[in-house]
Motif scaffolding. Sequence first.
Motif, PDB file in Angstrom:
ATOM      1  N   LYS A   1      47.925  49.193  54.434  1.00 59.14           N
ATOM      2  CA  LYS A   1      47.987  49.785  53.094  1.00 59.14           C
ATOM      3  C   LYS A   1      46.755  49.404  52.285  1.00 59.14           C
ATOM      4  CE  LYS A   1      52.982  49.565  52.215  1.00 59.14           C
ATOM      5  NZ  LYS A   1      53.930  48.924  51.296  1.00 59.14           N
ATOM      6  N   GLY A   2      46.280  48.206  52.505  1.00 64.20           N
ATOM      7  CA  GLY A   2      45.127  47.706  51.774  1.00 64.20           C
ATOM      8  C   GLY A   2      44.835  46.280  52.204  1.00 64.20           C
ATOM      9  N   LYS A   3      43.716  45.755  51.753  1.00 68.52           N
ATOM     10  CA  LYS A   3      43.329  44.389  52.113  1.00 68.52           C
ATOM     11  C   LYS A   3      43.431  43.487  50.886  1.00 68.52           C
ATOM     12  CE  LYS A   3      40.243  45.963  55.779  1.00 68.52           C
ATOM     13  NZ  LYS A   3      38.843  46.044  56.265  1.00 68.52           N
ATOM     14  N   VAL A   4      44.083  42.348  51.083  1.00 75.38           N
ATOM     15  CA  VAL A   4      44.356  41.429  49.980  1.00 75.38           C
ATOM     16  C   VAL A   4      43.840  40.034  50.303  1.00 75.38           C
ATOM     17  CG1 VAL A   4      46.148  40.480  48.483  1.00 75.38           C
ATOM     18  CG2 VAL A   4      46.491  42.728  49.536  1.00 75.38           C
ATOM     19  N   ILE A   5      43.131  39.442  49.348  1.00 80.58           N
ATOM     20  CA  ILE A   5      42.712  38.047  49.472  1.00 80.58           C
ATOM     21  C   ILE A   5      43.745  37.202  48.744  1.00 80.58           C
ATOM     22  CG2 ILE A   5      40.892  36.350  49.017  1.00 80.58           C
ATOM     23  CD1 ILE A   5      40.084  38.730  50.868  1.00 80.58           C
ATOM     24  N   VAL A   6      44.303  36.215  49.438  1.00 76.35           N
ATOM     25  CA  VAL A   6      45.307  35.336  48.842  1.00 76.35           C
ATOM     26  C   VAL A   6      44.797  33.902  48.897  1.00 76.35           C
ATOM     27  CG1 VAL A   6      47.646  34.412  49.120  1.00 76.35           C
ATOM     28  CG2 VAL A   6      47.232  36.833  49.507  1.00 76.35           C
ATOM     29  N   GLY A   7      44.940  33.180  47.789  1.00 75.42           N
ATOM     30  CA  GLY A   7      44.509  31.783  47.796  1.00 75.42           C
ATOM     31  C   GLY A   7      44.981  31.029  46.561  1.00 75.42           C
ATOM     32  N   GLN A   8      44.935  29.702  46.659  1.00 80.58           N
ATOM     33  CA  GLN A   8      45.219  28.851  45.503  1.00 80.58           C
ATOM     34  C   GLN A   8      43.890  28.489  44.853  1.00 80.58           C
ATOM     35  OE1 GLN A   8      48.607  29.424  45.168  1.00 80.58           O
ATOM     36  NE2 GLN A   8      48.669  27.359  44.327  1.00 80.58           N
ATOM     37  N   VAL A   9      43.880  28.486  43.531  1.00 78.92           N
ATOM     38  CA  VAL A   9      42.635  28.274  42.788  1.00 78.92           C
ATOM     39  C   VAL A   9      42.119  26.842  42.921  1.00 78.92           C
ATOM     40  CG1 VAL A   9      43.138  30.093  41.120  1.00 78.92           C
ATOM     41  CG2 VAL A   9      43.919  27.741  40.680  1.00 78.92           C
ATOM     42  N   ALA A  10      40.893  26.641  42.477  1.00 79.74           N
ATOM     43  CA  ALA A  10      40.249  25.327  42.531  1.00 79.74           C
ATOM     44  C   ALA A  10      41.132  24.265  41.879  1.00 79.74           C
ATOM     45  CB  ALA A  10      38.897  25.386  41.823  1.00 79.74           C
ATOM     46  N   GLY A  11      41.301  23.142  42.577  1.00 80.61           N
ATOM     47  CA  GLY A  11      42.084  22.036  42.047  1.00 80.61           C
ATOM     48  C   GLY A  11      43.556  22.095  42.398  1.00 80.61           C
TER      49      GLY A  11
ATOM     50  N   TYR B   1      44.259  38.195  53.898  1.00 82.72           N
ATOM     51  CA  TYR B   1      43.290  37.152  54.246  1.00 82.72           C
ATOM     52  C   TYR B   1      43.587  35.936  53.373  1.00 82.72           C
ATOM     53  CZ  TYR B   1      40.837  41.033  56.460  1.00 82.72           C
ATOM     54  OH  TYR B   1      40.520  42.125  57.239  1.00 82.72           O
ATOM     55  N   ASP B   2      44.173  34.915  53.966  1.00 78.06           N
ATOM     56  CA  ASP B   2      44.565  33.702  53.238  1.00 78.06           C
ATOM     57  C   ASP B   2      43.414  32.700  53.307  1.00 78.06           C
ATOM     58  OD1 ASP B   2      45.640  31.317  52.322  1.00 78.06           O
ATOM     59  OD2 ASP B   2      47.575  31.616  53.299  1.00 78.06           O
ATOM     60  N   ILE B   3      42.777  32.460  52.160  1.00 76.70           N
ATOM     61  CA  ILE B   3      41.621  31.550  52.174  1.00 76.70           C
ATOM     62  C   ILE B   3      42.024  30.092  51.915  1.00 76.70           C
ATOM     63  CG2 ILE B   3      39.969  33.354  51.565  1.00 76.70           C
ATOM     64  CD1 ILE B   3      39.935  32.219  48.701  1.00 76.70           C
ATOM     65  N   GLY B   4      43.336  29.864  51.709  1.00 79.65           N
ATOM     66  CA  GLY B   4      43.804  28.485  51.610  1.00 79.65           C
ATOM     67  C   GLY B   4      43.931  27.954  50.193  1.00 79.65           C
ATOM     68  N   ILE B   5      43.932  26.620  50.093  1.00 77.85           N
ATOM     69  CA  ILE B   5      44.144  25.946  48.811  1.00 77.85           C
ATOM     70  C   ILE B   5      42.819  25.456  48.225  1.00 77.85           C
ATOM     71  CG2 ILE B   5      46.500  25.210  49.352  1.00 77.85           C
ATOM     72  CD1 ILE B   5      45.325  22.489  50.207  1.00 77.85           C
ATOM     73  N   ASP B   6      42.849  25.145  46.925  1.00 75.74           N
ATOM     74  CA  ASP B   6      41.707  24.520  46.248  1.00 75.74           C
ATOM     75  C   ASP B   6      40.415  25.327  46.436  1.00 75.74           C
ATOM     76  OD1 ASP B   6      40.224  22.672  44.826  1.00 75.74           O
ATOM     77  OD2 ASP B   6      40.085  21.213  46.451  1.00 75.74           O
TER      78      ASP B   6
ATOM     79  N   ALA C   1      33.531  35.959  47.824  1.00 81.27           N
ATOM     80  CA  ALA C   1      32.811  36.013  49.101  1.00 81.27           C
ATOM     81  C   ALA C   1      33.682  36.624  50.196  1.00 81.27           C
ATOM     82  CB  ALA C   1      32.352  34.610  49.509  1.00 81.27           C
ATOM     83  N   LYS C   2      34.948  36.216  50.239  1.00 82.69           N
ATOM     84  CA  LYS C   2      35.846  36.743  51.272  1.00 82.69           C
ATOM     85  C   LYS C   2      36.164  38.218  51.013  1.00 82.69           C
ATOM     86  CE  LYS C   2      38.088  36.108  55.066  1.00 82.69           C
ATOM     87  NZ  LYS C   2      37.368  35.725  56.294  1.00 82.69           N
ATOM     88  N   ALA C   3      36.373  38.550  49.735  1.00 83.94           N
ATOM     89  CA  ALA C   3      36.665  39.943  49.386  1.00 83.94           C
ATOM     90  C   ALA C   3      35.507  40.851  49.785  1.00 83.94           C
ATOM     91  CB  ALA C   3      36.954  40.065  47.891  1.00 83.94           C
ATOM     92  N   GLU C   4      34.278  40.393  49.526  1.00 87.92           N
ATOM     93  CA  GLU C   4      33.082  41.174  49.889  1.00 87.92           C
ATOM     94  C   GLU C   4      32.969  41.300  51.414  1.00 87.92           C
ATOM     95  OE1 GLU C   4      30.104  42.195  47.795  1.00 87.92           O
ATOM     96  OE2 GLU C   4      31.659  42.268  46.275  1.00 87.92           O
ATOM     97  N   GLU C   5      33.249  40.195  52.092  1.00 84.57           N
ATOM     98  CA  GLU C   5      33.101  40.153  53.554  1.00 84.57           C
ATOM     99  C   GLU C   5      34.029  41.137  54.256  1.00 84.57           C
ATOM    100  OE1 GLU C   5      34.598  37.308  57.146  1.00 84.57           O
ATOM    101  OE2 GLU C   5      34.009  36.284  55.306  1.00 84.57           O
ATOM    102  N   VAL C   6      35.293  41.209  53.800  1.00 84.44           N
ATOM    103  CA  VAL C   6      36.275  42.033  54.523  1.00 84.44           C
ATOM    104  C   VAL C   6      36.553  43.383  53.856  1.00 84.44           C
ATOM    105  CG1 VAL C   6      37.373  39.964  55.460  1.00 84.44           C
ATOM    106  CG2 VAL C   6      38.300  40.999  53.372  1.00 84.44           C
ATOM    107  N   GLY C   7      35.971  43.600  52.666  1.00 83.48           N
ATOM    108  CA  GLY C   7      36.202  44.864  51.966  1.00 83.48           C
ATOM    109  C   GLY C   7      37.574  44.959  51.340  1.00 83.48           C
ATOM    110  N   ALA C   8      38.041  43.842  50.784  1.00 81.95           N
ATOM    111  CA  ALA C   8      39.358  43.827  50.132  1.00 81.95           C
ATOM    112  C   ALA C   8      39.276  44.492  48.761  1.00 81.95           C
ATOM    113  CB  ALA C   8      39.859  42.400  49.985  1.00 81.95           C
TER     114      ALA C   8
END
Length: 215
Positions: free
Chosen positions: A92-102, A124-129, A137-144
């Motif tokens: 359906k679409g590409k989504v970047i998921v992550g927890q913000v800095a800190g 695309y789960d970029i993780g925590i912090d 960067a990840k959104a640009e890389e994968v076209g999210a």
Amino acid sequence: MSEIFENLKQAILDGDEDLVVEYCQQVIDDNIDPVAAIEKGLIKGIEELGAKWKAGEAFLPDVMMAADALKAGLDMLEPVIAESGATGGDAKGKVIVGQVAGDIHDIGKNIVGAMMTAAGYKVYDIGIDQPAENFLAKAEEVGATIIAAGALLTTTMAAQKNIIEYLKSKNVREKYKVMIGGGPTSQAFADEIGADAWAETADEAVVLCDKLIAG
């Protein structure tokens, strides 16, 4: 069929990572619908545990063990879903998921990612912090097209605003829809920082994703 879902749910409630892995392998071996296994097994278990946690019937170690078990299950089933067609042009679409800095809390993020994957999104789960630049960067890389940023602490909420400001500074704010969520956040806060959407639960996050993609 329903027995395996019940087993998965119970294994999550028990925080038994080994059993979760065993049952997920059974799902894969027997060609059981991995989306159903996530929704009716893993998610049901973590939701039930969340309710117990709120009611004071479960404790932090229980939640942490269940979260680890959930992650182990998702790590096994999400690639199967991806192979079965929820990738590339079929997603359906590409989504970047992550927890913000800190912010190092990943239970909510994992559930949101699982629900979005089950709903047909390529997640695309970029993780925590993660600092703002990593989201972009990840959104640009994968076209999210959607960036979903979680914050579970009042002290890290400001980092959600930082992501939006960072996108503006790079002149790409119009390219991305930014969704925020997490315990201390609210619709009012989302409005204040200029986010496109705010979700209180993982279910809502999926509904909002559908709306954002639809335009």
